[in-house]
Design an enzyme around this catalytic site. Structure first.
Site, PDB file in Angstrom:
ATOM      1  N   LYS A 170       0.820  -1.211   0.000  1.00 21.53           N
ATOM      2  CA  LYS A 170       0.000   0.000   0.000  1.00 21.53           C
ATOM      3  C   LYS A 170       0.866   1.280   0.000  1.00 21.53           C
ATOM      4  CE  LYS A 170      -4.000  -2.168   2.228  1.00 21.53           C
ATOM      5  NZ  LYS A 170      -5.026  -2.020   3.294  1.00 21.53           N
ATOM      6  N   TYR A 183     -12.657  -1.508  -3.713  1.00 21.87           N
ATOM      7  CA  TYR A 183     -13.147  -1.647  -2.327  1.00 21.87           C
ATOM      8  C   TYR A 183     -14.666  -1.492  -2.238  1.00 21.87           C
ATOM      9  CZ  TYR A 183      -8.438  -1.826  -0.355  1.00 21.87           C
ATOM     10  OH  TYR A 183      -7.160  -2.205  -0.016  1.00 21.87           O
ATOM     11  N   PHE A 185     -15.363   3.842   7.164  1.00 19.04           N
ATOM     12  CA  PHE A 185     -14.031   4.263   6.737  1.00 19.04           C
ATOM     13  C   PHE A 185     -13.854   4.220   5.220  1.00 19.04           C
ATOM     14  CE2 PHE A 185     -13.881  -0.257   7.923  1.00 19.04           C
ATOM     15  CZ  PHE A 185     -13.416  -0.825   6.744  1.00 19.04           C
ATOM     16  N   ARG A 236      -2.636 -14.342   4.856  1.00 15.40           N
ATOM     17  CA  ARG A 236      -3.278 -13.560   5.922  1.00 15.40           C
ATOM     18  C   ARG A 236      -2.488 -13.708   7.228  1.00 15.40           C
ATOM     19  NH1 ARG A 236      -7.435  -9.948   4.533  1.00 15.40           N
ATOM     20  NH2 ARG A 236      -7.847 -10.033   6.764  1.00 15.40           N
ATOM     21  N   THR A 278      -5.530  -6.578  10.812  1.00 14.72           N
ATOM     22  CA  THR A 278      -5.793  -5.315  10.112  1.00 14.72           C
ATOM     23  C   THR A 278      -5.175  -4.126  10.854  1.00 14.72           C
ATOM     24  OG1 THR A 278      -7.904  -6.264   9.394  1.00 14.72           O
ATOM     25  CG2 THR A 278      -7.645  -3.867   9.182  1.00 14.72           C
ATOM     26  N   ARG A 308       2.475  -6.433   8.836  1.00 11.09           N
ATOM     27  CA  ARG A 308       1.817  -5.222   9.367  1.00 11.09           C
ATOM     28  C   ARG A 308       2.455  -4.768  10.679  1.00 11.09           C
ATOM     29  NH1 ARG A 308      -4.322  -6.831   7.446  1.00 11.09           N
ATOM     30  NH2 ARG A 308      -4.334  -5.582   5.536  1.00 11.09           N
ATOM     31  N   ASN A 354      -2.057   0.477   6.477  1.00 13.43           N
ATOM     32  CA  ASN A 354      -1.549  -0.735   7.126  1.00 13.43           C
ATOM     33  C   ASN A 354      -0.661  -1.593   6.211  1.00 13.43           C
ATOM     34  OD1 ASN A 354      -3.608  -1.666   5.561  1.00 13.43           O
ATOM     35  ND2 ASN A 354      -4.702  -2.734   7.201  1.00 13.43           N
ATOM     36  N   HIS A 392      -2.173  -5.375   1.532  1.00 17.86           N
ATOM     37  CA  HIS A 392      -3.477  -6.023   1.349  1.00 17.86           C
ATOM     38  C   HIS A 392      -3.254  -7.510   1.117  1.00 17.86           C
ATOM     39  CE1 HIS A 392      -7.499  -6.823  -0.317  1.00 17.86           C
ATOM     40  NE2 HIS A 392      -6.873  -7.542  -1.231  1.00 17.86           N
ATOM     41  N   GLU A 428      -9.665 -10.027  -7.629  1.00 13.96           N
ATOM     42  CA  GLU A 428      -8.722  -8.934  -7.405  1.00 13.96           C
ATOM     43  C   GLU A 428      -7.525  -9.033  -8.353  1.00 13.96           C
ATOM     44  OE1 GLU A 428     -10.010  -8.470  -2.706  1.00 13.96           O
ATOM     45  OE2 GLU A 428      -8.019  -9.245  -3.188  1.00 13.96           O
TER      46      GLU A 428
HETATM   47  P1  IDP Z   1      -8.120  -6.439   5.836  1.00 12.64           P
HETATM   48  O1  IDP Z   1      -7.302  -5.575   4.902  1.00 12.64           O
HETATM   49  O2  IDP Z   1      -7.310  -6.902   7.010  1.00 12.64           O
HETATM   50  O3  IDP Z   1      -8.817  -7.554   5.120  1.00 12.64           O
HETATM   51  P2  IDP Z   1     -10.707  -5.101   5.943  1.00 12.64           P
HETATM   52  O4  IDP Z   1     -11.641  -5.166   7.114  1.00 12.64           O
HETATM   53  O5  IDP Z   1     -11.058  -5.892   4.725  1.00 12.64           O
HETATM   54  O6  IDP Z   1      -9.242  -5.500   6.476  1.00 12.64           O
HETATM   55  O7  IDP Z   1     -10.570  -3.561   5.564  1.00 12.64           O
HETATM   56  C1  IDP Z   1      -9.955  -3.195   4.334  1.00 12.64           C
HETATM   57  C2  IDP Z   1      -8.994  -2.059   4.597  1.00 12.64           C
HETATM   58  O8  IDP Z   1      -9.721  -0.923   5.074  1.00 12.64           O
HETATM   59  C3  IDP Z   1      -7.962  -2.313   5.696  1.00 12.64           C
HETATM   60  O9  IDP Z   1      -6.839  -3.033   5.254  1.00 12.64           O
HETATM   61  C4  IDP Z   1      -7.590  -0.896   6.102  1.00 12.64           C
HETATM   62  O10 IDP Z   1      -6.707  -0.282   5.154  1.00 12.64           O
HETATM   63  C5  IDP Z   1      -8.944  -0.195   6.014  1.00 12.64           C
HETATM   64  N1  IDP Z   1      -9.637  -0.217   7.323  1.00 12.64           N
HETATM   65  C6  IDP Z   1     -10.215  -1.270   7.950  1.00 12.64           C
HETATM   66  N2  IDP Z   1     -10.765  -0.937   9.112  1.00 12.64           N
HETATM   67  C7  IDP Z   1     -10.539   0.396   9.254  1.00 12.64           C
HETATM   68  C8  IDP Z   1     -10.885   1.354  10.268  1.00 12.64           C
HETATM   69  O11 IDP Z   1     -11.520   1.042  11.291  1.00 12.64           O
HETATM   70  N3  IDP Z   1     -10.466   2.642  10.054  1.00 12.64           N
HETATM   71  C9  IDP Z   1      -9.783   3.029   8.940  1.00 12.64           C
HETATM   72  N4  IDP Z   1      -9.448   2.161   7.960  1.00 12.64           N
HETATM   73  C10 IDP Z   1      -9.811   0.865   8.114  1.00 12.64           C
HETATM   74 MG    MG Z   2     -10.272  -7.479   3.630  1.00  8.05          MG
END
Ligand code: IDP
Ligand code: MG
Length: 139
Positions: free
Chosen positions: A11, A51, A59, A87, A93, A104, A114, A117, A128
């Site tokens: 990212k 997304y 968010f 993962r 996350t 991460r 973070n 992805h 994807e």
């Molecule tokens: P993941 O990437 O671990 O699968 P997801 O829940 O699918 O997590 O969320 C996608 C992306 O959205 C996350 O990787 C992060 O960049 C962002 N994200 C997730 N939760 C939050 C939040 O609570 N605040 C801000 N950004 C978030």
């Molecule tokens: Mg995800």
């Protein structure tokens, strides 16, 4: 891409912080083989589409802005149990909750920026991967 492939993006925060090399080392050390890769940048529209599944989440706007804010590295990776194992390699996350040694934990800034992805299912890995790569680029 059935069972043994996943899709990843390094990212904008990790690219900005010059962590591409370190993260690719971790990916290779974790047993993943790079099958396709490109350095590119998402437009706002691209990020909205990628997304779209998160459209209703609070968010979403922040995520779209962030993911289109700078260059990323997109890649298709191969390994047995690729989705689940990747993962595990990237960690939770929220980097504050990510296990020691995960990508991460090592390289992410915060829950939004973070570092990386990882697809959450075989089906999404395929969707994807096709978002970024043509048939000709996927071997
Ligand atoms: P993941 O990437 O671990 O699968 P997801 O829940 O699918 O997590 O969320 C996608 C992306 O959205 C996350 O990787 C992060 O960049 C962002 N994200 C997730 N939760 C939050 C939040 O609570 N605040 C801000 N950004 C978030
Ligand atoms: Mg995800």
């Amino acid at each position: 891409m059935q069972g043994n492939r996943t899709f990843t993006m390094i990212k904008p925060d990790a690219v900005e912080n010059n962590y591409i090399g370190a993260i690719l080392d971790k990916i290779n050390a974790g047993g993943f083989v790079i099958k396709a890769m490109k350095f590119t940048q998402l437009s706002k529209q691209d990020a909205e589409q990628f997304y779209a599944i998160h459209k209703e989440r609070p968010f979403y706007g922040e995520l779209v802005e962030y993911m289109s804010s700078g260059p990323i590295v997109a890649a298709i990776l191969e390994k047995d149990s690729a989705v689940a194992d990747f993962r595990t390699l990237i960690g939770a996350t929220n980097p504050a909750e990510a296990a020691e040694g995960t990508i991460r934990k090592l390289y992410a800034k915060d829950i939004s920026a973070n570092a990386i992805h990882g697809s959450d299912s075989d089906e999404n890995a395929q969707i994807e991967g096709r978002f970024f790569f043509s048939e000709r680029e996927i071997h």
